[in-house]
Design a protein around this motif. Structure first.
Motif, PDB file in Angstrom:
ATOM      1  N   ILE A  21       0.911  -1.282  -0.074  1.00 56.83           N
ATOM      2  CA  ILE A  21      -0.193   0.127  -0.113  1.00 56.83           C
ATOM      3  C   ILE A  21       0.796   1.324   0.016  1.00 56.83           C
ATOM      4  CG2 ILE A  21      -1.534   1.265   1.237  1.00 56.83           C
ATOM      5  CD1 ILE A  21      -2.731  -0.999  -0.009  1.00 56.83           C
ATOM      6  N   VAL A  22       1.970   1.421   0.830  1.00 53.35           N
ATOM      7  CA  VAL A  22       2.739   2.462   0.951  1.00 53.35           C
ATOM      8  C   VAL A  22       3.426   2.892  -0.312  1.00 53.35           C
ATOM      9  CG1 VAL A  22       4.643   3.410   2.179  1.00 53.35           C
ATOM     10  CG2 VAL A  22       2.738   2.530   3.503  1.00 53.35           C
ATOM     11  N   SER A  23       4.008   1.504  -0.659  1.00 58.44           N
ATOM     12  CA  SER A  23       4.964   1.777  -1.880  1.00 58.44           C
ATOM     13  C   SER A  23       4.331   2.180  -3.156  1.00 58.44           C
ATOM     14  CB  SER A  23       5.525   0.382  -2.407  1.00 58.44           C
ATOM     15  OG  SER A  23       6.509   0.039  -1.162  1.00 58.44           O
ATOM     16  N   VAL A  24       2.924   1.764  -3.417  1.00 58.51           N
ATOM     17  CA  VAL A  24       2.404   1.984  -4.647  1.00 58.51           C
ATOM     18  C   VAL A  24       1.938   3.303  -4.586  1.00 58.51           C
ATOM     19  CG1 VAL A  24       0.418   1.246  -6.119  1.00 58.51           C
ATOM     20  CG2 VAL A  24       1.698  -0.569  -5.256  1.00 58.51           C
ATOM     21  N   ALA A  41      -7.361  11.720  -8.335  1.00 58.22           N
ATOM     22  CA  ALA A  41      -6.538  11.607  -7.034  1.00 58.22           C
ATOM     23  C   ALA A  41      -7.003  10.292  -6.350  1.00 58.22           C
ATOM     24  CB  ALA A  41      -6.584  12.733  -6.014  1.00 58.22           C
ATOM     25  N   THR A  42      -8.390   9.834  -6.460  1.00 54.76           N
ATOM     26  CA  THR A  42      -9.018   8.662  -5.653  1.00 54.76           C
ATOM     27  C   THR A  42      -8.488   7.502  -6.719  1.00 54.76           C
ATOM     28  OG1 THR A  42     -10.747   9.859  -5.011  1.00 54.76           O
ATOM     29  CG2 THR A  42     -10.875   7.640  -4.959  1.00 54.76           C
ATOM     30  N   TRP A  43      -8.202   7.521  -7.897  1.00 51.29           N
ATOM     31  CA  TRP A  43      -7.998   6.544  -8.896  1.00 51.29           C
ATOM     32  C   TRP A  43      -6.689   6.092  -8.327  1.00 51.29           C
ATOM     33  CZ3 TRP A  43     -11.179   3.315 -10.683  1.00 51.29           C
ATOM     34  CH2 TRP A  43     -12.581   3.613 -11.423  1.00 51.29           C
ATOM     35  N   ARG A  44      -5.749   7.387  -8.479  1.00 50.60           N
ATOM     36  CA  ARG A  44      -4.347   7.108  -8.331  1.00 50.60           C
ATOM     37  C   ARG A  44      -3.883   6.563  -7.165  1.00 50.60           C
ATOM     38  NH1 ARG A  44      -0.700  10.577  -9.709  1.00 50.60           N
ATOM     39  NH2 ARG A  44      -2.031  12.476  -9.524  1.00 50.60           N
ATOM     40  N   GLY A  45      -4.472   7.561  -6.123  1.00 54.35           N
ATOM     41  CA  GLY A  45      -3.810   7.392  -4.706  1.00 54.35           C
ATOM     42  C   GLY A  45      -4.482   6.449  -3.758  1.00 54.35           C
ATOM     43  N   ALA A  46      -5.777   5.694  -4.200  1.00 50.75           N
ATOM     44  CA  ALA A  46      -6.170   4.585  -3.473  1.00 50.75           C
ATOM     45  C   ALA A  46      -6.745   3.555  -4.345  1.00 50.75           C
ATOM     46  CB  ALA A  46      -7.502   5.500  -2.795  1.00 50.75           C
ATOM     47  N   VAL A  47      -7.405   3.330  -5.275  1.00 52.65           N
ATOM     48  CA  VAL A  47      -7.637   2.574  -6.220  1.00 52.65           C
ATOM     49  C   VAL A  47      -6.636   1.650  -6.447  1.00 52.65           C
ATOM     50  CG1 VAL A  47      -9.054   1.867  -8.142  1.00 52.65           C
ATOM     51  CG2 VAL A  47      -9.989   3.570  -6.680  1.00 52.65           C
ATOM     52  N   MET A  48      -5.583   2.313  -7.146  1.00 54.04           N
ATOM     53  CA  MET A  48      -4.554   1.621  -7.751  1.00 54.04           C
ATOM     54  C   MET A  48      -3.666   0.769  -6.752  1.00 54.04           C
ATOM     55  SD  MET A  48      -1.424   3.189 -10.237  1.00 54.04           S
ATOM     56  CE  MET A  48      -0.927   4.359  -8.839  1.00 54.04           C
ATOM     57  N   ASP A  49      -3.635   1.303  -5.648  1.00 59.23           N
ATOM     58  CA  ASP A  49      -2.629   0.337  -4.611  1.00 59.23           C
ATOM     59  C   ASP A  49      -3.528  -0.437  -4.171  1.00 59.23           C
ATOM     60  OD1 ASP A  49      -3.798   3.224  -3.116  1.00 59.23           O
ATOM     61  OD2 ASP A  49      -3.502   1.799  -1.663  1.00 59.23           O
ATOM     62  N   ALA A 107     -19.377  11.445 -13.087  1.00 56.59           N
ATOM     63  CA  ALA A 107     -19.615  10.085 -13.298  1.00 56.59           C
ATOM     64  C   ALA A 107     -18.143   9.243 -12.757  1.00 56.59           C
ATOM     65  CB  ALA A 107     -19.980   9.419 -14.675  1.00 56.59           C
ATOM     66  N   SER A 108     -17.247   9.647 -13.188  1.00 60.44           N
ATOM     67  CA  SER A 108     -15.921   9.246 -13.171  1.00 60.44           C
ATOM     68  C   SER A 108     -15.452   9.389 -11.584  1.00 60.44           C
ATOM     69  CB  SER A 108     -14.560   9.909 -13.833  1.00 60.44           C
ATOM     70  OG  SER A 108     -13.321   9.404 -13.414  1.00 60.44           O
ATOM     71  N   PHE A 109     -15.808  10.382 -10.968  1.00 60.46           N
ATOM     72  CA  PHE A 109     -15.637  10.570  -9.615  1.00 60.46           C
ATOM     73  C   PHE A 109     -16.310   9.490  -8.794  1.00 60.46           C
ATOM     74  CE2 PHE A 109     -14.507  14.225  -6.372  1.00 60.46           C
ATOM     75  CZ  PHE A 109     -13.939  13.203  -5.269  1.00 60.46           C
ATOM     76  N   VAL A 110     -17.891   9.199  -9.095  1.00 52.34           N
ATOM     77  CA  VAL A 110     -18.317   8.324  -8.584  1.00 52.34           C
ATOM     78  C   VAL A 110     -18.030   6.950  -8.534  1.00 52.34           C
ATOM     79  CG1 VAL A 110     -20.849   7.496  -8.344  1.00 52.34           C
ATOM     80  CG2 VAL A 110     -20.620   9.944  -8.591  1.00 52.34           C
ATOM     81  N   LEU A 111     -17.613   6.602 -10.025  1.00 50.11           N
ATOM     82  CA  LEU A 111     -17.050   5.298 -10.151  1.00 50.11           C
ATOM     83  C   LEU A 111     -15.660   5.192  -9.233  1.00 50.11           C
ATOM     84  CD1 LEU A 111     -17.464   4.836 -14.162  1.00 50.11           C
ATOM     85  CD2 LEU A 111     -18.538   3.630 -12.265  1.00 50.11           C
ATOM     86  N   SER A 112     -14.971   6.050  -9.056  1.00 51.74           N
ATOM     87  CA  SER A 112     -13.761   5.928  -8.194  1.00 51.74           C
ATOM     88  C   SER A 112     -13.967   5.697  -6.928  1.00 51.74           C
ATOM     89  CB  SER A 112     -12.921   7.124  -8.382  1.00 51.74           C
ATOM     90  OG  SER A 112     -13.489   8.321  -7.744  1.00 51.74           O
ATOM     91  N   LEU A 113     -15.334   6.304  -6.369  1.00 55.05           N
ATOM     92  CA  LEU A 113     -15.328   6.066  -4.917  1.00 55.05           C
ATOM     93  C   LEU A 113     -16.243   4.557  -4.927  1.00 55.05           C
ATOM     94  CD1 LEU A 113     -17.266   9.662  -4.063  1.00 55.05           C
ATOM     95  CD2 LEU A 113     -15.116   8.472  -3.076  1.00 55.05           C
ATOM     96  N   LEU A 114     -16.802   4.048  -5.693  1.00 53.18           N
ATOM     97  CA  LEU A 114     -17.253   2.698  -5.663  1.00 53.18           C
ATOM     98  C   LEU A 114     -16.386   1.621  -5.845  1.00 53.18           C
ATOM     99  CD1 LEU A 114     -20.480   3.177  -8.139  1.00 53.18           C
ATOM    100  CD2 LEU A 114     -20.336   3.084  -5.588  1.00 53.18           C
ATOM    101  N   ALA A 115     -15.182   1.881  -6.819  1.00 53.64           N
ATOM    102  CA  ALA A 115     -14.140   1.287  -6.684  1.00 53.64           C
ATOM    103  C   ALA A 115     -13.306   1.023  -5.196  1.00 53.64           C
ATOM    104  CB  ALA A 115     -13.201   1.736  -7.841  1.00 53.64           C
TER     105      ALA A 115
END
Length: 257
Positions: A21-24, A41-49, A107-115
């Motif tokens: 989590i920290v590294s990614v 920020a949500t996709w890259r900072g939370a969903v990806m890791d 829509a993208s923001f909502v999808l990022s929160l759902l993911a």
């Protein structure tokens, strides 16, 4: 189970999860306070890791052969009434959702929160109250299993300080996570399944990030979070006592012999 549960395996899984989590997240370049402020920020900072961690957890659970004990109780709690505490948490999450101004989300923001919700519920529950709990049950009484798995879940949130969050808020979040982790533990013990804890955990995080970014009214659900934590600690004894505490140990001994 392919591998006999050992306490040290639980600690190794916990450390490995934090490293991923920290590294990614560091590689993404998104500081923790920015997560939930925009879709990118949500996709890259939370969903990806979390996606990388999910793949790692699936591989580990499969190699260990721990899916069944990680996801399901062999013996549910005799006392069902403590489930009222997670129900309060569910109500708080719903209040947060209704207190959110959803017109500020595309829509993208909502999808990022759902993911984010799906992945955080799956990853954090499978790690802390799935695999780590299974490892600890090999040797420890259930009271210690609850305490240590919840404590490690809380301590895990201190890593947010490495990702740009203020240390004081990270310490506060760690304490709240220990208490909320106890609520998720109650869900597992009473329902007999970690899946319900995953769903509640994911919904809770989505509601918190959503109302934190775009509150339409006062987030009354947030005021219930400390109440849920206190009540969880007050009633957890009744979901531990009176059961065969080392539910996974007997099958492990039989398979080895």
């Amino acid at each position: 189970m392919r591998v006999t549960p050992r306490v040290w395996i639980g600690f190794a899984i916990w450390v490995g999860y934090i490293i991923i989590i920290v590294s990614v997240t560091l590689l993404s370049g998104v500081p923790f306070p920015d997560i939930g402020t925009s879709a990118d920020a949500t996709w890259r900072g939370a969903v990806m890791d979390l996606a990388v961690a999910a793949v790692a957890l699936v591989i580990v659970a499969t190699l260990l052969g721990w899916w069944r004990p990680a996801l399901f109780e062999q013996q549910r709690s005799r006392h069902k009434w403590p489930i009222f505490v997670p129900i309060i948490m569910l109500a708080a999450a719903i209040l947060n959702i209704f207190a959110t101004d959803w017109s500020q989300f595309d829509a993208s923001f909502v999808l990022s929160l759902l993911a984010l919700g799906v992945l955080v519920g799956f990853c954090e529950e499978l790690m802390a109250r799935g695999l780590v709990l299974t490892a600890f049950r090999a040797r420890l009484a259930e009271g210690w299993v609850w305490f240590l798995s919840s404590a490690l879940f809380g301590l895990m949130h201190l890593a947010n300080a490495l990702l740009g969050a203020p240390l004081l808020s990270s310490l506060q979040q760690a304490g709240l996570a220990f208490a909320s982790g106890t609520a998720f533990y109650i869900v597992r013990r009473v329902t007999g399944s970690l899946i319900w804890a995953m769903l509640l955990h994911g919904l809770w995080d989505v509601s918190v990030f959503a109302v934190g970014h775009a509150p339409a009214t006062a987030p009354f659900g947030a005021f219930l979070a400390p109440v849920v934590g206190i009540l969880s600690l007050a009633v957890v004894y009744w979901v531990i006592t009176g059961t065969h505490e080392r539910a996974t140990r007997k099958p492990v001994t039989a398979s080895v012999s």
